[in-house]
Write a protein that holds these residues in place. Structure first.
Motif, short mmCIF file in Angstrom:
data_model
loop_
_atom_site.label_atom_id
_atom_site.label_comp_id
_atom_site.label_asym_id
_atom_site.label_seq_id
_atom_site.Cartn_x
_atom_site.Cartn_y
_atom_site.Cartn_z
N ALA A 40 44.13 -33.38 -2.61
CA ALA A 40 44.88 -32.17 -2.91
C ALA A 40 45.00 -31.20 -1.75
O ALA A 40 45.64 -30.17 -1.87
CB ALA A 40 44.25 -31.46 -4.11
N LEU A 41 44.38 -31.52 -0.61
CA LEU A 41 44.54 -30.66 0.57
C LEU A 41 45.85 -30.94 1.29
O LEU A 41 46.39 -30.06 1.96
CB LEU A 41 43.36 -30.89 1.54
CG LEU A 41 43.32 -29.99 2.78
CD1 LEU A 41 43.13 -28.53 2.38
CD2 LEU A 41 42.21 -30.44 3.72
N SER A 42 46.36 -32.13 1.14
CA SER A 42 47.57 -32.56 1.86
C SER A 42 48.84 -31.94 1.27
O SER A 42 49.10 -32.08 0.06
CB SER A 42 47.68 -34.08 1.81
OG SER A 42 48.98 -34.51 2.15
N SER A 69 48.46 -25.75 -7.11
CA SER A 69 47.68 -24.73 -6.39
C SER A 69 46.25 -24.69 -6.86
O SER A 69 45.31 -24.56 -6.06
CB SER A 69 48.34 -23.36 -6.57
OG SER A 69 49.63 -23.33 -5.99
N ALA A 70 46.05 -24.78 -8.17
CA ALA A 70 44.69 -24.74 -8.72
C ALA A 70 43.88 -25.94 -8.26
O ALA A 70 42.70 -25.81 -7.88
CB ALA A 70 44.74 -24.69 -10.24
N ASP A 71 44.49 -27.11 -8.25
CA ASP A 71 43.78 -28.31 -7.83
C ASP A 71 43.46 -28.26 -6.34
O ASP A 71 42.41 -28.74 -5.90
CB ASP A 71 44.60 -29.56 -8.15
CG ASP A 71 44.65 -29.85 -9.65
OD1 ASP A 71 43.92 -29.19 -10.41
OD2 ASP A 71 45.42 -30.74 -10.04
N ARG A 72 44.37 -27.70 -5.56
CA ARG A 72 44.12 -27.57 -4.13
C ARG A 72 42.94 -26.62 -3.88
O ARG A 72 42.06 -26.90 -3.06
CB ARG A 72 45.37 -27.04 -3.42
CG ARG A 72 45.22 -26.90 -1.90
CD ARG A 72 46.52 -26.43 -1.27
NE ARG A 72 46.41 -26.41 0.17
CZ ARG A 72 45.93 -25.39 0.88
NH1 ARG A 72 45.47 -24.30 0.25
NH2 ARG A 72 45.86 -25.45 2.19
N THR A 81 40.49 -25.93 -5.93
CA THR A 81 39.27 -26.61 -6.39
C THR A 81 38.78 -27.59 -5.33
O THR A 81 37.58 -27.69 -5.06
CB THR A 81 39.52 -27.33 -7.71
OG1 THR A 81 39.88 -26.37 -8.72
CG2 THR A 81 38.29 -28.11 -8.15
N TYR A 82 39.70 -28.32 -4.73
CA TYR A 82 39.33 -29.31 -3.72
C TYR A 82 38.71 -28.61 -2.50
O TYR A 82 37.68 -29.05 -1.98
CB TYR A 82 40.56 -30.12 -3.28
CG TYR A 82 40.26 -31.09 -2.18
CD1 TYR A 82 39.80 -32.37 -2.48
CD2 TYR A 82 40.40 -30.74 -0.84
CE1 TYR A 82 39.48 -33.28 -1.47
CE2 TYR A 82 40.08 -31.63 0.18
CZ TYR A 82 39.63 -32.90 -0.14
OH TYR A 82 39.32 -33.78 0.86
N ILE A 83 39.33 -27.51 -2.05
CA ILE A 83 38.83 -26.78 -0.89
C ILE A 83 37.43 -26.24 -1.15
O ILE A 83 36.52 -26.35 -0.32
CB ILE A 83 39.80 -25.66 -0.51
CG1 ILE A 83 41.10 -26.25 0.05
CG2 ILE A 83 39.17 -24.73 0.53
CD1 ILE A 83 42.19 -25.20 0.26
#
Length: 213
Positions: free
Chosen positions: A8-10, A202-205, A207-209
């Motif tokens: 999810a960062l990509s 956005s939420a998943d990104r 969370t991943y970060i």
């Protein structure tokens, strides 16, 4: 079921994920952190994400994946039905991803990750970016969406990539090159961010970060 491999960062992973969610196409996410293990090169030959898994095999490159989805699910109208408008959408995506994001990517080491970029590279990229940012400003409408008055495939690309262009140029050059040509990408981001698919991305990104900080 279609499986989307990546993280999810990509931004390119998130572009494809955004479109899958927006158009209600069933899919499963499969974590594929970078660098990819060599065992995955048969799935993504260049070791890049995202890549898509289908009943026919694996497919890499986000632009190719989007074209595949548009062809496989014509009823979803991922691209505009009108051939001319669809071509203009593709044109805008090339500007966003190839002329803007791919160029500004050379600055990320210093802009986002604490590294350094040579003055020579900064000068070269600045000249190139100024040209293409001006060209993009001539093409884009932001009325209120990038291609006009309707949300479309271009907005999935713009939502995940324009903030990188604005933030990286502001950090490296002290000027947000998009703002310099009158593009208020922050207001645009807020508009697109109201969509449920964008909120999920956005939420998943985030969370991943947080999980990988």
């Amino acid at each position: 079921m279609i499986k989307l491999h990546g993280v999810a960062l990509s931004n390119y992973y998130n572009k494809v994920k955004f479109l899958l969610l927006e158009h209600d196409i069933a899919f499963e996410e499969v974590a594929a952190p970078l660098p990819l293990a060599e065992s995955r090169y048969a799935q993504s030959p260049a070791g890049k994400i995202p890549y898509l898994e289908t009943e026919h095999g694996f497919l890499c490159e986000s632009g190719v994946i989007v074209e595949y989805l548009a062809a496989r699910f014509p009823e979803k109208h991922i691209f505009a039905a009108d051939a001319w408008q669809a071509a203009r959408e593709r044109e805008l995506i090339v500007f966003i991803e190839t002329h803007l994001e791919l160029n500004v990517r050379e600055l990320y080491a210093e802009a986002f990750f604490g590294g350094t970029v040579s003055d020579e590279v900064k000068t070269t990229i600045e000249k190139r970016l100024r040209r293409y940012v001006a060209g993009f400003a001539r093409l884009a409408k932001f009325a209120p969406y990038v291609a006009g008055d309707r949300f479309g495939v271009v907005d999935a690309a713009a939502f995940v990539s324009l903030p990188l262009v604005g933030r990286a140029t502001q950090t490296i050059y002290g000027h947000d090159f998009l703002a310099d040509v009158g593009i208020d990408w922050r207001a645009y981001l807020k508009l697109i961010g109201e969509r449920p698919a964008a909120q999920r991305v956005s939420a998943d990104r985030k969370t991943y970060i947080e999980a990988n900080a």
